[in-house]
Design a protein around this motif. Structure first.
Motif, mmCIF file in Angstrom:
data_model
loop_
_atom_site.group_PDB
_atom_site.id
_atom_site.type_symbol
_atom_site.label_atom_id
_atom_site.label_comp_id
_atom_site.label_asym_id
_atom_site.label_seq_id
_atom_site.Cartn_x
_atom_site.Cartn_y
_atom_site.Cartn_z
ATOM 1 N N ASP A 1 92.196 -39.123 -27.361
ATOM 2 C CA ASP A 1 92.973 -39.040 -27.356
ATOM 3 C C ASP A 1 93.295 -37.158 -26.704
ATOM 4 N N ILE A 2 94.763 -38.039 -26.094
ATOM 5 C CA ILE A 2 95.886 -35.956 -25.843
ATOM 6 C C ILE A 2 96.440 -36.085 -26.869
ATOM 7 N N ILE A 3 96.031 -34.856 -26.980
ATOM 8 C CA ILE A 3 96.979 -34.331 -28.580
ATOM 9 C C ILE A 3 97.042 -32.522 -27.535
ATOM 10 N N VAL A 4 98.289 -32.047 -28.748
ATOM 11 C CA VAL A 4 99.412 -30.938 -28.603
ATOM 12 C C VAL A 4 98.975 -30.635 -29.742
ATOM 13 N N PHE A 5 98.628 -28.965 -29.432
ATOM 14 C CA PHE A 5 98.627 -28.536 -30.810
ATOM 15 C C PHE A 5 98.559 -27.073 -30.647
ATOM 16 N N HIS A 6 99.292 -26.273 -31.698
ATOM 17 C CA HIS A 6 99.409 -24.709 -31.743
ATOM 18 C C HIS A 6 98.166 -23.698 -31.350
ATOM 19 N N ALA A 7 97.538 -23.354 -30.721
ATOM 20 C CA ALA A 7 96.285 -22.489 -29.886
ATOM 21 C C ALA A 7 96.624 -21.360 -30.686
ATOM 22 N N THR A 8 97.502 -20.900 -30.784
ATOM 23 C CA THR A 8 98.115 -19.343 -30.789
ATOM 24 C C THR A 8 99.485 -19.672 -31.149
ATOM 25 N N GLU A 9 100.022 -18.281 -32.206
ATOM 26 C CA GLU A 9 101.270 -18.362 -32.653
ATOM 27 C C GLU A 9 102.718 -18.862 -31.629
ATOM 28 N N ASP A 10 102.487 -18.288 -30.399
ATOM 29 C CA ASP A 10 103.260 -18.384 -29.390
ATOM 30 C C ASP A 10 102.914 -19.308 -28.392
ATOM 31 N N ARG A 11 101.342 -20.039 -28.427
ATOM 32 C CA ARG A 11 101.364 -20.840 -27.469
ATOM 33 C C ARG A 11 100.664 -22.055 -28.023
ATOM 34 N N ASP A 12 100.853 -23.070 -27.393
ATOM 35 C CA ASP A 12 100.604 -24.945 -27.118
ATOM 36 C C ASP A 12 99.463 -25.130 -26.210
ATOM 37 N N TYR A 13 98.142 -25.917 -26.805
ATOM 38 C CA TYR A 13 97.369 -26.235 -25.498
ATOM 39 C C TYR A 13 97.752 -27.543 -25.259
ATOM 40 N N ILE A 14 96.828 -28.378 -24.393
ATOM 41 C CA ILE A 14 97.224 -29.728 -24.747
ATOM 42 C C ILE A 14 95.796 -30.461 -23.718
ATOM 43 N N LYS A 15 95.273 -31.183 -24.521
ATOM 44 C CA LYS A 15 93.573 -30.848 -24.931
ATOM 45 C C LYS A 15 93.218 -32.608 -25.105
ATOM 46 N N ARG A 16 91.765 -33.175 -24.776
ATOM 47 C CA ARG A 16 91.339 -34.533 -25.384
ATOM 48 C C ARG A 16 90.681 -34.095 -26.322
ATOM 49 N N VAL A 17 90.559 -35.418 -27.427
ATOM 50 C CA VAL A 17 89.535 -35.442 -28.464
ATOM 51 C C VAL A 17 88.493 -35.728 -28.513
ATOM 52 N N ILE A 18 87.875 -35.198 -27.896
ATOM 53 C CA ILE A 18 86.163 -35.603 -27.929
ATOM 54 C C ILE A 18 85.254 -35.378 -29.321
ATOM 55 N N GLY A 19 85.735 -34.894 -30.153
ATOM 56 C CA GLY A 19 84.626 -34.908 -31.376
ATOM 57 C C GLY A 19 85.893 -34.956 -32.972
ATOM 58 N N LEU A 20 85.071 -36.517 -33.586
ATOM 59 C CA LEU A 20 86.086 -36.623 -34.738
ATOM 60 C C LEU A 20 85.225 -35.852 -36.205
#
Length: 182
Positions: free
Chosen positions: A66-85
């Protein structure tokens, strides 16, 4: 109240309802995001605009790739791919992903592997990059598709599900690149 005042009041109510609905949809259901950088290339280009599905993981669980969006820092979101569950061991050796010791194909990287002059990523194990032997419960291990140039779980550690905004797979801008990513 006159007919004209009544009509103005109806328009005002309609606009207030429309604004509240749009705000509610954006806050709780779907939100736009702009891809910033090249960490997900070739799958996602810099400046693509996408829609984040915020409710998917409220009723379901993330799946590998899955390609997800998450809060990496308080003011920055990252978009990455889920590799490990949660509960899984992750490793890379000779450009092959291993989950719990078994090789896993990554079809979305095939073109990049053909074009690359060398491996897409360095060899690593989950222990080496996070100090953990398994992805903790309630966490995910994520990587960018452009493995050489991605700030991901190898650097920032596993991602708590509390940080995850949602899943994304619809590119809507530019219109010429509209697509649904499988």
């Amino acid at each position: 109240m006159s007919q004209k005042n009544n009509e103005v009041w109806e328009w005002i109510k309609a606009l207030i309802i429309a604004v509240l609905l749009a705000g509610g949809i954006r806050l709780f259901l779907f939100a736009p995001i702009v891809v910033d950088g090249e960490s997900m290339m070739p799958t996602l280009e810099d400046h693509y605009r996408m829609i984040v599905n915020k409710i998917g993981y409220k009723i379901g669980e993330p799946e590998r790739f899955d390609i997800i969006v998450f809060h990496a820092t308080e003011d920055r979101d990252y978009i990455k791919r889920v590799i490990g569950l949660p509960g899984e061991h992750v490793a890379y050796k000779d450009d092959v992903l291993y989950i719990n010791g078994k090789p896993v194909e990554e079809p979305f990287l095939e073109e990049a592997k053909k074009k690359a002059d060398g491996p897409l990523t360095y060899d690593f194990t989950l222990e080496e990059v996070t100090g953990l032997d398994r992805v903790p419960e309630g966490h995910l291990f994520v990587l960018g598709d452009n493995r050489r140039f991605s700030k991901d779980s190898r650097i920032i550690g596993t991602i708590s599900m509390d940080q995850v905004l949602g899943k994304t797979n619809i590119v809507y801008w530019p219109p010429s690149d509209f697509k649904i990513i499988k």
